[in-house]
Design a protein around this motif. Structure first.
Motif, PDB file in Angstrom:
ATOM      1  N   ASP A  47       1.192  -1.305   0.406  1.00  0.00           N
ATOM      2  CA  ASP A  47       0.196   0.004   0.228  1.00  0.00           C
ATOM      3  C   ASP A  47       0.816   0.942   0.467  1.00  0.00           C
ATOM      4  OD1 ASP A  47      -1.530   1.915   0.327  1.00  0.00           O
ATOM      5  OD2 ASP A  47      -2.458   1.192   2.262  1.00  0.00           O
ATOM      6  N   PRO A  48       0.709   2.496  -0.745  1.00  0.00           N
ATOM      7  CA  PRO A  48       1.533   2.941  -1.069  1.00  0.00           C
ATOM      8  C   PRO A  48       1.281   4.098  -0.003  1.00  0.00           C
ATOM      9  CG  PRO A  48       0.219   3.281  -2.703  1.00  0.00           C
ATOM     10  CD  PRO A  48       0.374   1.706  -2.180  1.00  0.00           C
ATOM     11  N   LEU A  49       0.266   4.204   0.541  1.00  0.00           N
ATOM     12  CA  LEU A  49      -0.085   4.846   1.885  1.00  0.00           C
ATOM     13  C   LEU A  49       0.497   3.928   3.219  1.00  0.00           C
ATOM     14  CD1 LEU A  49      -2.323   7.451   0.782  1.00  0.00           C
ATOM     15  CD2 LEU A  49       0.348   8.102   1.582  1.00  0.00           C
ATOM     16  N   GLY A  50       1.074   2.990   2.879  1.00  0.00           N
ATOM     17  CA  GLY A  50       0.621   1.949   3.998  1.00  0.00           C
ATOM     18  C   GLY A  50       1.655   2.491   5.108  1.00  0.00           C
ATOM     19  N   TYR A  51       1.335   2.302   6.729  1.00  0.00           N
ATOM     20  CA  TYR A  51       2.500   3.365   7.336  1.00  0.00           C
ATOM     21  C   TYR A  51       3.581   2.721   7.100  1.00  0.00           C
ATOM     22  CZ  TYR A  51       3.852   6.008  11.494  1.00  0.00           C
ATOM     23  OH  TYR A  51       4.538   6.555  12.234  1.00  0.00           O
ATOM     24  N   HIS A  52       3.462   0.575   6.872  1.00  0.00           N
ATOM     25  CA  HIS A  52       5.135   0.323   7.155  1.00  0.00           C
ATOM     26  C   HIS A  52       5.244  -0.838   6.305  1.00  0.00           C
ATOM     27  CE1 HIS A  52       5.192   1.528  11.877  1.00  0.00           C
ATOM     28  NE2 HIS A  52       6.246   1.664  10.782  1.00  0.00           N
ATOM     29  N   VAL A  53       4.088  -0.473   5.218  1.00  0.00           N
ATOM     30  CA  VAL A  53       3.963  -1.688   3.721  1.00  0.00           C
ATOM     31  C   VAL A  53       3.551  -0.922   2.123  1.00  0.00           C
ATOM     32  CG1 VAL A  53       2.768  -3.089   5.498  1.00  0.00           C
ATOM     33  CG2 VAL A  53       1.226  -1.114   4.254  1.00  0.00           C
ATOM     34  N   GLY A  54       4.475   0.027   2.417  1.00  0.00           N
ATOM     35  CA  GLY A  54       4.680   0.544   1.022  1.00  0.00           C
ATOM     36  C   GLY A  54       5.651   2.271   1.190  1.00  0.00           C
ATOM     37  N   THR A  55       5.768   2.585   2.386  1.00  0.00           N
ATOM     38  CA  THR A  55       5.951   4.124   2.374  1.00  0.00           C
ATOM     39  C   THR A  55       6.709   4.091   2.058  1.00  0.00           C
ATOM     40  OG1 THR A  55       5.818   4.073   4.456  1.00  0.00           O
ATOM     41  CG2 THR A  55       3.800   4.806   3.609  1.00  0.00           C
ATOM     42  N   VAL A  56       7.997   5.324   2.406  1.00  0.00           N
ATOM     43  CA  VAL A  56       9.776   5.259   2.072  1.00  0.00           C
ATOM     44  C   VAL A  56       9.781   6.328   2.748  1.00  0.00           C
ATOM     45  CG1 VAL A  56      11.770   6.335   0.916  1.00  0.00           C
ATOM     46  CG2 VAL A  56       9.869   5.085  -0.254  1.00  0.00           C
ATOM     47  N   TRP A  57      10.491   5.537   4.553  1.00  0.00           N
ATOM     48  CA  TRP A  57      11.159   6.252   5.844  1.00  0.00           C
ATOM     49  C   TRP A  57      12.553   6.982   5.747  1.00  0.00           C
ATOM     50  CZ3 TRP A  57       8.749   5.401  10.823  1.00  0.00           C
ATOM     51  CH2 TRP A  57       7.615   5.638  10.378  1.00  0.00           C
ATOM     52  N   PRO A  58      12.657   8.280   5.415  1.00  0.00           N
ATOM     53  CA  PRO A  58      14.148   8.406   5.136  1.00  0.00           C
ATOM     54  C   PRO A  58      15.249   7.940   6.109  1.00  0.00           C
ATOM     55  CG  PRO A  58      12.737  10.346   5.135  1.00  0.00           C
ATOM     56  CD  PRO A  58      11.276   9.436   6.108  1.00  0.00           C
ATOM     57  N   HIS A  59      14.679   7.726   7.879  1.00  0.00           N
ATOM     58  CA  HIS A  59      15.902   7.283   8.594  1.00  0.00           C
ATOM     59  C   HIS A  59      16.347   5.639   7.894  1.00  0.00           C
ATOM     60  CE1 HIS A  59      12.826   4.409  10.308  1.00  0.00           C
ATOM     61  NE2 HIS A  59      13.935   3.790  11.182  1.00  0.00           N
ATOM     62  N   ASP A  60      15.322   5.273   7.700  1.00  0.00           N
ATOM     63  CA  ASP A  60      15.422   3.125   7.545  1.00  0.00           C
ATOM     64  C   ASP A  60      16.999   3.528   6.603  1.00  0.00           C
ATOM     65  OD1 ASP A  60      14.702   0.823   7.059  1.00  0.00           O
ATOM     66  OD2 ASP A  60      12.967   0.673   5.337  1.00  0.00           O
ATOM     67  N   ASN A  61      16.096   4.437   5.348  1.00  0.00           N
ATOM     68  CA  ASN A  61      17.219   4.497   3.714  1.00  0.00           C
ATOM     69  C   ASN A  61      18.712   5.445   4.357  1.00  0.00           C
ATOM     70  OD1 ASN A  61      15.461   4.295   1.060  1.00  0.00           O
ATOM     71  ND2 ASN A  61      14.346   4.591   2.712  1.00  0.00           N
ATOM     72  N   SER A  62      19.140   6.021   5.253  1.00  0.00           N
ATOM     73  CA  SER A  62      19.716   5.885   5.754  1.00  0.00           C
ATOM     74  C   SER A  62      20.134   5.472   6.321  1.00  0.00           C
ATOM     75  CB  SER A  62      19.753   7.339   7.028  1.00  0.00           C
ATOM     76  OG  SER A  62      19.134   6.459   7.747  1.00  0.00           O
ATOM     77  N   LEU A  63      20.104   3.780   6.702  1.00  0.00           N
ATOM     78  CA  LEU A  63      20.773   2.585   7.388  1.00  0.00           C
ATOM     79  C   LEU A  63      20.974   2.299   6.315  1.00  0.00           C
ATOM     80  CD1 LEU A  63      19.138   2.110  11.030  1.00  0.00           C
ATOM     81  CD2 LEU A  63      21.037   3.209  10.578  1.00  0.00           C
ATOM     82  N   ILE A  64      20.144   1.822   5.328  1.00  0.00           N
ATOM     83  CA  ILE A  64      20.775   1.104   4.357  1.00  0.00           C
ATOM     84  C   ILE A  64      21.764   1.872   3.517  1.00  0.00           C
ATOM     85  CG2 ILE A  64      19.102   0.310   2.380  1.00  0.00           C
ATOM     86  CD1 ILE A  64      16.070  -0.245   3.004  1.00  0.00           C
ATOM     87  N   ALA A  65      21.352   2.888   3.042  1.00  0.00           N
ATOM     88  CA  ALA A  65      22.993   2.986   2.485  1.00  0.00           C
ATOM     89  C   ALA A  65      24.203   2.933   3.366  1.00  0.00           C
ATOM     90  CB  ALA A  65      22.545   4.396   1.960  1.00  0.00           C
ATOM     91  N   ALA A  66      24.524   3.449   4.380  1.00  0.00           N
ATOM     92  CA  ALA A  66      25.029   2.730   5.052  1.00  0.00           C
ATOM     93  C   ALA A  66      25.919   1.319   5.620  1.00  0.00           C
ATOM     94  CB  ALA A  66      25.213   3.272   6.808  1.00  0.00           C
ATOM     95  N   GLY A  67      24.420   0.662   5.056  1.00  0.00           N
ATOM     96  CA  GLY A  67      24.584  -1.312   4.626  1.00  0.00           C
ATOM     97  C   GLY A  67      25.650  -1.405   3.799  1.00  0.00           C
ATOM     98  N   CYS A  68      25.088  -0.548   2.313  1.00  0.00           N
ATOM     99  CA  CYS A  68      25.499  -0.229   1.076  1.00  0.00           C
ATOM    100  C   CYS A  68      26.583  -0.196   1.478  1.00  0.00           C
ATOM    101  CB  CYS A  68      24.708   0.413  -0.093  1.00  0.00           C
ATOM    102  SG  CYS A  68      23.054  -0.398   0.000  1.00  0.00           S
TER     103      CYS A  68
END
Length: 763
Positions: free
Chosen positions: A606-627
């Motif tokens: 769901d593109p507007l589902g809180y945790h089932v399709g949205t984009v979270w900046p903090h999540d992405n910052s940790l993912i980028a550090a993992g990459c």
């Protein structure tokens, strides 16, 4: 950037979505969750939120904060989350200004530092009390508003000027709606507790008092200068006569006072300080803080704006409990201590200001679990999830005093302690918190053994639990491929990465103090966990890791962002890292603005589902550090570029808590999530942390060393300088210059103190 209404117009298949609510409503797997869950609401509770925070103006100082709509008001006849809040209480939930019965027209608004706001209005066409018409745009109205924490107060200076060629007469009415609601009640939890007493006027002073059932009196005193011409309830009216080009000022101050003593809560406040002096003091305080932290300058004016906004938001969210400063999770719902959120925000900003991390660790250790309490999900050694101080919590009607239902705050606490030592070069905090460290490790290991599979998993014992206890904590967040909910106890993939990193970090500190046997035990257990994880969580048919394991040991085989944070934890085996990164950056996961929480191919997406399709900046910052950790620099650069571009589209260049997972190909800007908190600490920390990651800063303060490992600059930058970077008691000024498309040269401009800088440039 599209509004929700525009989005629903342009995307017909979403037009059938139910009214969004920031509280999870009962109903099982089919329920939608449009906000972080507070409690499983009673069936008869209804959402009180009917407005978004997309263009909200937020002011905060200490425990007091004000959140208004873009006009600087809080609509009195609408249900919303705007208000003046203090210590988990919405003191005021309505404020409106009228010019002869009409709303003024907003021209411009600005709140750059988060402690002051300036708004400019004009008038619509209106009729004065003398019957004469006042043409539109005859009046210029300036509203300068500031927030103070000593004492907790809001101060407003209104300046009215007649721009016309003839005298005008009009009235100004200011309407206030005090409520004294618990913040959880604002979000839907029933509250029929204390008594709101009748308002009392004393000349130009208005007193409103709430007698709480928790034996605390909550008071609001409003001072008007000049004295109103007339009053009615909590409304004040002023008669205005202005000659051509003439100006008149109106001063309003609101003081908040909570006390167990009625007389003290209702005490008349002395005359407010000079407005200009207060404004100058707030400006100096903000400038002093900005000068005290690491400073970044680049050849991109846009990046400097985004970073400055993020740093101001982080300062705005600094809050104190027991004389210790931490990052409150976000306004308006989470201005309190959150274990996971406060730790991650402190982690993201270690390169800028390590002092907040130190105080956060002390505070979390102070409230560490000591006993078994099912009501609050408390266990010895467990780090809290959430601490509330409002009336509901003080009466014990909710378990947040504090509540411990989080599976990941405990390993994150240990990671932050290890990272803090690496940046500061000091073991003193580790020595001071040794008892808390050992209890935290014991809780992790006890929990790993509890379910027999060796993983840190969660299953709440509280009758009013959070639906999920990882960072995706809404009730429908952790799903199977068929759309059903994962059955507890649930072992999340990223949490195992946290545990792995936590044990490695703490092992290093034990080594430093000569306890090599204990260090070896922790490393061995970490390595065993890593081997199990790569065996049990790997989905060979999908070339990716499972979101989670559930009660029967079967995996949730959906494609989610969680394994991206497992990369950050370092638990992913090197031979699987490439497939993991490739899958994260595929079109169904990477929207162009960032990595989605769930693949758009999944049944639960769901593109507007809180945790089932949205984009979270903090999540992405940790993912980028993992990459970056595994050498996938291009993926990390794409994530940074996507989030940076998104920030440029949002109001005030502020990255929100989250935004919709709609593909970048569809619209010019990212689609807003209606109930996103503005600001959110770990969203504000995303860009600072991404810069640290891309520059390759690896602190080794205990060895008086800074490694700069294969530094990168995003495509929109050619040069960047870092000033007053603190490592192990030393400071360094560095310049990063693009030498070629994928090569960055580092110049060491200045070093003060003992510090070796090793630059490992790409070959």
């Amino acid at each position: 950037m599209l509004s929700r209404r525009q989005f629903l117009t342009l995307v017909p298949f979403l037009a059938s979505l139910p009214q969004w609510s920031p509280v999870l409503s009962p109903g099982g797997p089919a329920s939608r969750s449009y906000g972080r869950q507070v409690l499983n609401r009673p069936q008869d509770a209804t959402s009180v939120i009917a407005a978004t925070f997309e263009n909200a103006i937020v002011l905060k100082n200490g425990d007091l904060f004000l959140i208004t709509d873009a006009n600087g008001t809080m609509p009195i006849k609408e249900k919303h989350g705007f208000g003046l809040y203090y210590q988990d209480c919405r003191v005021l939930n309505g404020f409106e200004m009228r010019l002869s019965g009409h709303s003024p027209l907003l021209i411009a608004a600005s709140a750059p530092s988060g402690t002051m706001a300036r708004l400019t209005f004009t008038n619509p066409e209106t009729q004065g009390p003398d019957g004469r018409l006042i043409p539109s745009e005859t009046l210029a109205i300036q509203l300068h508003r500031l927030i103070d924490d000593d004492p907790p107060s809001i101060h407003e200076l209104l300046r009215f000027q007649n721009l016309g060629k003839r005298p005008v007469e009009f009235s100004v009415s200011l309407s206030f709606l005090p409520s004294f609601e618990d913040v959880l009640a604002v979000r839907g939890f029933p509250q029929h507790l204390g008594n709101l007493l009748a308002p009392m006027w004393d000349g130009g002073l208005l007193h409103v008092l709430y007698e709480g059932k928790d034996s605390l009196f909550r008071g609001l005193t409003i001072i008007f200068d000049p004295v109103p011409n007339s009053t009615d309830g909590t409304n004040a009216s002023f008669d205005m006569e202005l000659a051509p080009r003439a100006t008149r000022e109106l001063r309003v101050s609101q003081f908040v006072n909570f006390s167990p003593h009625r007389q003290k809560a209702a005490t008349t406040v002395s005359k407010p300080d000079d407005f200009s002096r207060m404004a100058s003091g707030l400006t100096r305080t903000s400038e002093t803080w900005m000068a005290s932290i690491t400073r970044v300058e680049s050849d991109s004016f846009a990046l400097d704006k985004v970073l400055t906004r993020a740093l101001h938001d982080l300062r705005l969210l600094q809050t104190r409990i027991d004389d210790l400063t931490f990052y409150a999770a976000g306004t308006p719902w989470f201005v309190t201590l959150f274990g996971r959120d406060s730790v991650i925000a402190a982690l993201q900003t270690l390169a800028f200001d390590p002092s907040v991390a130190e105080q956060t660790l002390r505070l979390l250790a102070k409230y560490q679990g000591r006993r078994y309490d099912a009501w609050r999900d408390e266990e010895p050694g467990r780090i809290l999830h959430e601490l509330r101080t409002g009336e509901l919590a003080r009466l014990g009607l909710v378990p947040y005093s504090p509540y411990y239902g989080t599976v990941d705050a405990t390993p994150l606490f240990l990671i932050l302690l290890g990272r803090h030592a690496a940046w500061t070069g000091s073991l003193s905090l580790f020595e001071e918190l040794r008892g808390a460290v050992e209890r935290a490790v014991e809780w992790i290991e006890m929990s790993q053994d509890r379910h027999g599979h060796g993983y840190l998993a969660y299953e709440s014992r509280s009758p009013l639990p959070l639906g999920n206890q990882g960072w995706k904590d809404s009730g429908n967040a952790i799903v199977n491929a068929d759309g059903s909910l994962v059955a507890p106890p649930i072992a999340l993939s990223e949490v195992q990465g946290y545990v792995y990193q936590a044990k490695r970090q703490i092992a290093g500190l034990y080594d430093r103090v000569g306890e090599t046997v204990r260090a070896g035990q922790l490393r061995r257990k970490a390595d065993e966990l890593r081997a199990r994880f790569n065996r049990d969580f790997w989905l060979a048919d999908k070339g990716f890791y499972a979101l989670a394991l559930q009660v029967d040991g079967t995996s949730s085989s959906v494609i989610s962002s969680n394994p991206g944070q497992a990369l950050w934890g370092g638990i992913v085996s090197a031979d699987k890292a490439g497939q993991t990164v490739e899958r994260l950056m595929a079109r169904d996961m990477f929207s162009g603005w960032g990595v989605r929480t769930l693949s758009d191919r999944e049944r639960s997406y769901d593109p507007l589902g809180y945790h089932v399709g949205t984009v979270w900046p903090h999540d992405n910052s940790l993912i980028a550090a993992g990459c970056r950790r595994y050498g996938f620099d291009q993926a990390a650069s794409r994530i940074l570029s996507g989030l940076f571009d998104a920030a440029m589209h949002f109001n005030s260049n502020r990255l929100p808590e989250l935004f919709a997972g709609i593909s970048r190909e569809n619209y010019e800007g990212p689609v807003s999530y209606p109930a996103a908190n503005p600001p959110q600490a770990w969203a504000a920390g995303a860009i600072p942390y991404l810069l640290e990651t891309m520059l390759g800063l690896v602190p080794q303060g205990l060895d008086h060393r800074l490694r700069i490992v294969q530094p990168l600059l995003p495509p929109f930058l050619n040069e960047l300088e870092v000033h007053k970077l603190r490592i192990g008691g030393a400071e360094a000024d560095l310049r990063f210059i693009r030498a070629s498309e994928d090569t960055v040269r580092v110049e060491i401009m200045k070093v003060e103190g003992r510090l070796d800088i090793l630059v490992e440039e790409r070959r």
